[in-house]
Design an enzyme around this catalytic site. Structure first.
Site, PDB file in Angstrom:
ATOM      1  N   LYS A 108       0.892  -1.168   0.000  1.00 61.59           N
ATOM      2  CA  LYS A 108       0.000   0.000   0.000  1.00 61.59           C
ATOM      3  C   LYS A 108       0.924   1.210   0.000  1.00 61.59           C
ATOM      4  O   LYS A 108       1.529   1.549   1.008  1.00 61.59           O
ATOM      5  CB  LYS A 108      -0.906  -0.009   1.231  1.00 61.59           C
ATOM      6  CG  LYS A 108      -1.935   1.122   1.189  1.00 61.59           C
ATOM      7  CD  LYS A 108      -2.866   1.076   2.379  1.00 61.59           C
ATOM      8  CE  LYS A 108      -4.037   2.023   2.217  1.00 61.59           C
ATOM      9  NZ  LYS A 108      -3.705   3.393   1.892  1.00 61.59           N
ATOM     10  N   ARG A 168      -7.800  11.515  -6.775  1.00 60.30           N
ATOM     11  CA  ARG A 168      -8.829  10.712  -6.099  1.00 60.30           C
ATOM     12  C   ARG A 168     -10.158  11.463  -6.020  1.00 60.30           C
ATOM     13  O   ARG A 168     -11.219  10.873  -6.032  1.00 60.30           O
ATOM     14  CB  ARG A 168      -8.328  10.378  -4.700  1.00 60.30           C
ATOM     15  CG  ARG A 168      -9.346   9.633  -3.918  1.00 60.30           C
ATOM     16  CD  ARG A 168      -8.766   9.251  -2.585  1.00 60.30           C
ATOM     17  NE  ARG A 168      -9.840   8.941  -1.676  1.00 60.30           N
ATOM     18  CZ  ARG A 168      -9.831   7.907  -0.868  1.00 60.30           C
ATOM     19  NH1 ARG A 168      -8.813   7.113  -0.851  1.00 60.30           N
ATOM     20  NH2 ARG A 168     -10.826   7.688  -0.065  1.00 60.30           N
TER      21      ARG A 168
HETATM   22  P1  AMP Z   1      -8.929   3.598   0.503  1.00 58.46           P
HETATM   23  O1  AMP Z   1      -8.315   3.723   1.851  1.00 58.46           O
HETATM   24  O2  AMP Z   1     -10.234   2.927   0.510  1.00 58.46           O
HETATM   25  O3  AMP Z   1      -8.925   4.873  -0.279  1.00 58.46           O
HETATM   26  O4  AMP Z   1      -8.024   2.653  -0.377  1.00 58.46           O
HETATM   27  C1  AMP Z   1      -6.674   2.582  -0.289  1.00 58.46           C
HETATM   28  C2  AMP Z   1      -5.938   3.702  -0.929  1.00 58.46           C
HETATM   29  O5  AMP Z   1      -4.595   3.306  -0.876  1.00 58.46           O
HETATM   30  C3  AMP Z   1      -6.242   3.935  -2.378  1.00 58.46           C
HETATM   31  O6  AMP Z   1      -7.190   4.958  -2.562  1.00 58.46           O
HETATM   32  C4  AMP Z   1      -4.901   4.312  -2.965  1.00 58.46           C
HETATM   33  O7  AMP Z   1      -4.746   5.729  -2.988  1.00 58.46           O
HETATM   34  C5  AMP Z   1      -3.895   3.778  -1.984  1.00 58.46           C
HETATM   35  N1  AMP Z   1      -3.091   2.655  -2.487  1.00 58.46           N
HETATM   36  C6  AMP Z   1      -1.754   2.559  -2.314  1.00 58.46           C
HETATM   37  N2  AMP Z   1      -1.289   1.425  -2.855  1.00 58.46           N
HETATM   38  C7  AMP Z   1      -2.335   0.793  -3.419  1.00 58.46           C
HETATM   39  C8  AMP Z   1      -2.467  -0.444  -4.126  1.00 58.46           C
HETATM   40  N3  AMP Z   1      -1.436  -1.248  -4.339  1.00 58.46           N
HETATM   41  N4  AMP Z   1      -3.723  -0.770  -4.557  1.00 58.46           N
HETATM   42  C9  AMP Z   1      -4.770   0.023  -4.328  1.00 58.46           C
HETATM   43  N5  AMP Z   1      -4.694   1.197  -3.660  1.00 58.46           N
HETATM   44  C10 AMP Z   1      -3.492   1.578  -3.193  1.00 58.46           C
END
Ligand code: AMP
Length: 559
Positions: free
Chosen positions: A256, A276
């Site tokens: 992540k 986003r």
């Molecule tokens: P959320 O917390 O629901 O927004 O989802 C995770 C967030 O982590 C995403 O919006 C991305 O900005 C970030 N992110 C970082 N690495 C990844 C990854 N490998 N896949 C998907 N999201 C990621």
């Protein structure tokens, strides 16, 4: 042409009910009336958004750019009531709509006393399309003198609206209609009105990200023709909080990354990048545009990924540094040098005329791998498929050691669900930074806790207006013994009581942990916390030392 009065009356009727079925029926009969008006293709999109408290389409980055102070000033000018009194009304009623209504009722009563034949603030004169046109003009006002232009338009609207219309107009301006109609109800109402399948409406919405346009298309019974459009951002798939205990089956595991989400649309040589929040940030990221042009071999593609800024120590820079890049409007090339970005791609939703959202993740990854030529600044995120918690733990530790946030666990067989937060994407990361929040209200407990104060209403601080803006309620993480100590502490700060509800002088600061910060129209801060729990009382902090709404916004953007 449909009057704004009809919109306000519909809102009023909906506000009085709580059943979503009844709400849907009311929204649907309103849509039905609109579809029988002279110009449904113009009015349907506007009302489908207005009824949710939105002015512009979901995909559009156009913002009204009117905050509470500009709004209060406009209501003050239109009603002749001093600004100070308007602010007091907002405080007393807790609702800018109610404050606007009262202010304009007072003006009307005064005018009626003066001119016996006065018939009101131009009731029924204001049309829905007029309101939208004015809102558009407000949003487009920029540069020197724009505040005055915005106030002039708002003053006109409040001067023309009846008191009841003002109530909904004011709330609409702050995007807080508070009638409980969200996307789900509008989607169902569209399906009901035009006798279309709910799933067909939902799918069209996913693809074009604009319920207004979906309503028009449904009214023409043309939903099947809807397709994704390169250049118009779709909602991004979101992740739910997970834990190592969730690893009971195979997951595709990725780092992540600690950066910022981007959705990239490539159409030949034309590349658009969206943040986003679906803002078009293309102009600020010429380096990323160049990379996409040179390293993505597909002619047309919509890609999902995360850009990361890496500092001289090799670790990701703070999110604010990336924001500096996203928001930069001048001297961009200097900024490109100063804060170089690295793009990690992890998904693809469209490729050369083919929609991929219904494809399983592992197939989407194959397609993504096939069109990306890696580069020092661009690559496909490394992925490991495993059901072994120890393996995931090692990846997690490596990600943290590299300064990233944790890991994502993705169901390899899952489709891409725009805008959805579900079990198919799980994020695992260390406990989040806490927030220091002021307690501004509480409730007397029930049963054996009847003599104890609990369910604390928490607020962050707005240094610009010196106001405390509510962000949610929290009462967990507190033992009975602590509750009784806190009851003693709070009893000296009670301002008023209404039944079980207590209004408290902002005096005590709680350090609060939480699982998520979500956007919410229910609280004045515009945000709400999921699962807030008390970590400790910050006796060392004054209310003004509490975290600002800006920090909440920043943390919300990072999660
Ligand atoms: P959320 O917390 O629901 O927004 O989802 C995770 C967030 O982590 C995403 O919006 C991305 O900005 C970030 N992110 C970082 N690495 C990844 C990854 N490998 N896949 C998907 N999201 C990621």
């Amino acid at each position: 042409m449909t009057s704004f009065k009809e919109f306000a009356d519909t809102c009023e009727a909906i506000e009085g009910i709580s059943s979503s079925l009844e709400m849907t029926a009311l929204v649907s009969s309103f849509f039905q009336r609109i579809s029988e008006s002279d110009d449904p293709d113009t009015e349907l999109p506007i009302v489908s958004r207005f009824i949710m408290g939105r002015i512009f389409p979901e995909w559009s980055a156009v913002e009204l750019g009117v905050g509470p102070s500009l709004l209060y000033e406009s209501i003050s000018r239109a009603s002749g009531m001093p600004l100070r009194q308007i602010k007091q009304l907002v405080r007393e009623t807790g609702d800018v709509g109610e404050a606007a209504k009262i202010a304009l009722e007072k003006k009307k009563a005064k005018l009626q006393r003066t001119f016996l034949d006065f018939t009101g603030g131009g009731e029924a004169d204001l049309e829905i399309a007029d309101v939208f046109e004015r809102m558009l003009a407000i949003a487009h006002a920029s540069g020197k003198g724009s505040q005055q232009i915005k106030i002039k338009h708002l003053q006109y609207l409040f001067g023309t609206a009846s008191p009841n219309e003002s109530r909904y107009l004011a709330r609409l301006v702050l995007k807080e209609l508070r009638i409980g109609v969200g996307e789900g109800i509008v989607r169902d109402a569209i399906a009901q009105t035009f006798e279309e399948d709910v799933d067909a409406v939902e799918r069209a919405y996913m693809l074009i990200n604009d319920l207004g346009e979906v309503a028009v298309t449904a009214s023409h019974h043309d939903l099947s023709s809807v397709n994704i459009r390169i250049g118009r951002p779709i909602k991004m798939m979101l992740a739910q909080l997970g834990s190592f205990d969730d690893i009971t089956e195979m997951y595709a595991v990725e780092w992540k990354f600690d950066g910022a989400r981007v959705q990239i649309h490539k159409d030949g040589n034309d590349v658009r990048i969206f943040s986003r929040r679906l803002e078009d940030v293309t102009n600020s990221l010429p380096d990323v545009v160049k990379l996409v042009k040179s390293q993505i071999t597909a002619d047309q593609a919509i890609l999902d990924g995360e850009v990361v800024a890496i500092g001289s120590d090799g670790k990701p820079l703070a999110f604010q540094e990336i924001l500096k890049r996203f928001r930069r409007k001048y001297d961009i090339s200097a900024m490109v040098q100063k804060i170089p970005l690295y793009l990690n791609l992890f998904d693809i939703v469209y490729l050369d005329g083919i929609l991929l959202i219904d494809c399983e993740l592992h197939l989407r990854r194959e397609k993504l791998d096939a069109i990306v030529q890696s580069h020092e600044h661009l690559r496909v995120a490394e992925q490991t498929c495993t059901d072994d918690p120890d393996v995931v733990h090692t990846i997690y530790q490596n990600a943290l050691d590299a300064g990233h946030e944790g890991v994502m666990l993705k169901n390899p067989d899952s489709v891409y669900s725009p805008g959805k937060r579900g079990k198919n994407w799980l994020k695992i990361k260390p406990i989040m930074e806490t927030l220091d929040l002021v307690v501004v209200g509480a409730d007397w407990g029930e049963g054996r806790r009847a003599n104890l104060i609990g369910s604390y209403l928490l607020a962050c601080y707005d240094p610009d207006t010196s106001e405390f803006l509510e962000i949610g309620r929290g009462g967990t993480g507190i033992t009975d013994e602590q509750l009784s100590e806190l009851t003693n502490l709070f009893s000296q700060y009670i301002i008023s009581e209404d039944g079980k509800t207590i209004e408290l002088q902002p005096a005590v600061v709680f350090e609060i942990a939480y699982e998520e910060i979500q956007k919410s129209p229910h609280y004045a801060s515009g945000y709400a916390l999921r699962f807030p729990r008390l970590v400790r009382v910050r006796f060392d902090k004054t209310p003004e030392d509490a975290d600002s709404v800006e920090r909440v916004e920043w943390l919300a953007g990072r999660i």
